[in-house]
Write a protein that holds these residues in place. Structure first.
Motif, short mmCIF file in Angstrom:
data_model
loop_
_atom_site.label_atom_id
_atom_site.label_comp_id
_atom_site.label_asym_id
_atom_site.label_seq_id
_atom_site.Cartn_x
_atom_site.Cartn_y
_atom_site.Cartn_z
N GLU A 202 38.70 39.29 41.63
CA GLU A 202 40.21 39.13 41.34
C GLU A 202 40.29 40.22 40.39
N ASP A 203 41.49 41.08 40.56
CA ASP A 203 41.49 42.33 40.01
C ASP A 203 41.74 42.26 38.39
N GLY A 204 42.44 41.07 37.84
CA GLY A 204 42.56 41.06 36.35
C GLY A 204 41.16 40.46 35.65
N ARG A 210 33.97 43.08 33.68
CA ARG A 210 33.33 44.23 33.57
C ARG A 210 33.36 45.03 32.36
N ALA A 211 34.43 44.76 31.76
CA ALA A 211 34.69 45.16 30.15
C ALA A 211 33.69 44.47 29.19
N ALA A 226 42.62 39.37 27.46
CA ALA A 226 43.91 39.16 28.20
C ALA A 226 44.75 40.73 28.49
N GLU A 227 44.76 41.55 27.47
CA GLU A 227 45.40 42.88 27.84
C GLU A 227 44.76 43.72 28.80
N ILE A 228 43.12 43.81 28.95
CA ILE A 228 42.62 44.29 29.97
C ILE A 228 43.08 43.85 31.52
N ALA A 239 43.44 31.07 34.09
CA ALA A 239 42.70 32.00 35.26
C ALA A 239 41.25 32.18 35.34
N PHE A 240 40.97 32.36 34.07
CA PHE A 240 39.35 32.64 33.90
C PHE A 240 38.65 31.48 34.34
#
Length: 327
Positions: A202-204, A210-211, A226-228, A239-240
């Motif tokens: 999932e892109d977001g 990964r961050a 959330a900003e990332i 979503a997470f």
């Protein structure tokens, strides 16, 4: 702790995988082997031929040449030439292996050739991966990842039974590469797995994961993550949890404690160093979080790990020379 960037690589590093390859199986005629339940992961593939994989609680699956399979903490299962074959205990048959291969029936160029490996993990963190895996994953050679996996199985099979320099090292690395590719294949399917393994696609959510893994010492906030992910805080949190199974900051705490358990067990950092490396401003804050998640203080956990290592070393030293300790 420095250098963690990818959740899959991080998890496998923490799991301290121990790989046992083979014995491989060559078989002709009618045969069937029953395998007992075992912990962690078994990976295998068909270099040649076909056979049935019969896993308790699942429909029998016909494996064909080039197919690869992964079993995660599976119940007992059977490998067989046909569904009517009467199974024998696999342990007794495999004990007769010669040069890493067991032969059932007459040798033939057209016999079945099955290559398998068992990957065991450090029990302290094994659930990071094993809780996310279904009992059975099959990748057909015709699947998008199938040809690559088939080639890895061929390479692994070629290393079994030869006395080449560095053979065990090559087998170990090939098995771990095979594991990573199997995880990629599993995570990329439409019926995506739960947890971080599925969320990576999932892109977001994947970007946030990964961050976090890239900088575990950072004091991450929900707003930053959330900003990332280019989402609002509420949308990101929802979503997470939907994809990973736990809220973002709970995942962060659980992962930090997994890193901490590993570092304490290996005694590579002081508790104050570990607190800073995992994003805590003080040793007391880290200790409180560790005790809540693990159920013991960091100092007690480290001391128990030291005692376990000492006990294991003493037991090993008492084994008479030439005695096999088993797998």
């Amino acid at each position: 702790m420095v250098g963690f960037r990818d959740p899959v690589a991080d998890a496998i590093s923490l799991l301290r995988p121990r790989t046992v390859i083979g014995p491989s199986l060559r078989a002709t005629g009618e045969w069937a082997l029953r395998f007992d339940t075992f912990l962690h992961v078994r990976i295998g593939g068909l270099v040649r031929g076909t056979c049935w994989l019969i896993l308790e609680g699942h429909e029998p699956v016909l494996l064909q040449e080039g197919d690869t399979f992964m079993l995660g903490n599976p119940p007992p299962y059977v490998l067989a030439s046909s569904l009517d074959a009467s199974p024998r205990p696999a342990g007794l048959v495999l004990a007769d292996a010669a040069d890493g291969i067991v032969q059932i029936g007459a040798e033939s160029e057209d016999d079945l050739y099955l290559c398998v490996g068992h990957i065991a993990f450090d029990d302290r963190n094994a659930a990071l991966l094993t809780d996310l895996l279904p009992p059975l994953v099959i990748v057909r050679e015709t699947d998008s990842h199938g040809r690559r996996l088939s080639q890895l199985i061929d390479l692994l099979a070629n290393e079994v039974g030869i006395a080449a320099a560095g053979g065990p090292l090559v087998q170990n690395h090939l098995a771990q590469i095979l594991l990573v590719h199997m995880l990629r294949a599993h995570a990329g399917r439409t019926d995506r797995p739960i947890g971080w393994l599925g969320a990576l696609n999932e892109d977001g959510i994947g970007a946030a994961l990964r961050a976090v893994h890239a900088d575990m010492a950072h004091s991450w906030t929900l707003k930053e993550l959330a900003e990332i992910s280019h989402m609002s805080r509420s949308a990101f949190a929802q979503a997470f949890k939907s994809h990973v199974g736990v809220p973002p900051l709970e995942y962060l705490i659980q992962w930090r404690m997994s890193l901490a358990r590993d570092a304490l067990a290996r005694d590579t950092m002081s508790i104050s160093e570990l607190a800073r490396a995992t994003g805590y401003q003080s040793e007391s804050a880290f200790s409180t979080a560790f005790r809540r998640v693990v159920g013991a203080s960091p100092a007690k956990f480290r001391n128990e790990a030291r005692r376990a290592i000492t006990t294991a070393s003493s037991a090993t030293s008492r084994v008479p020379q030439g005695t096999a300790t088993g797998i």
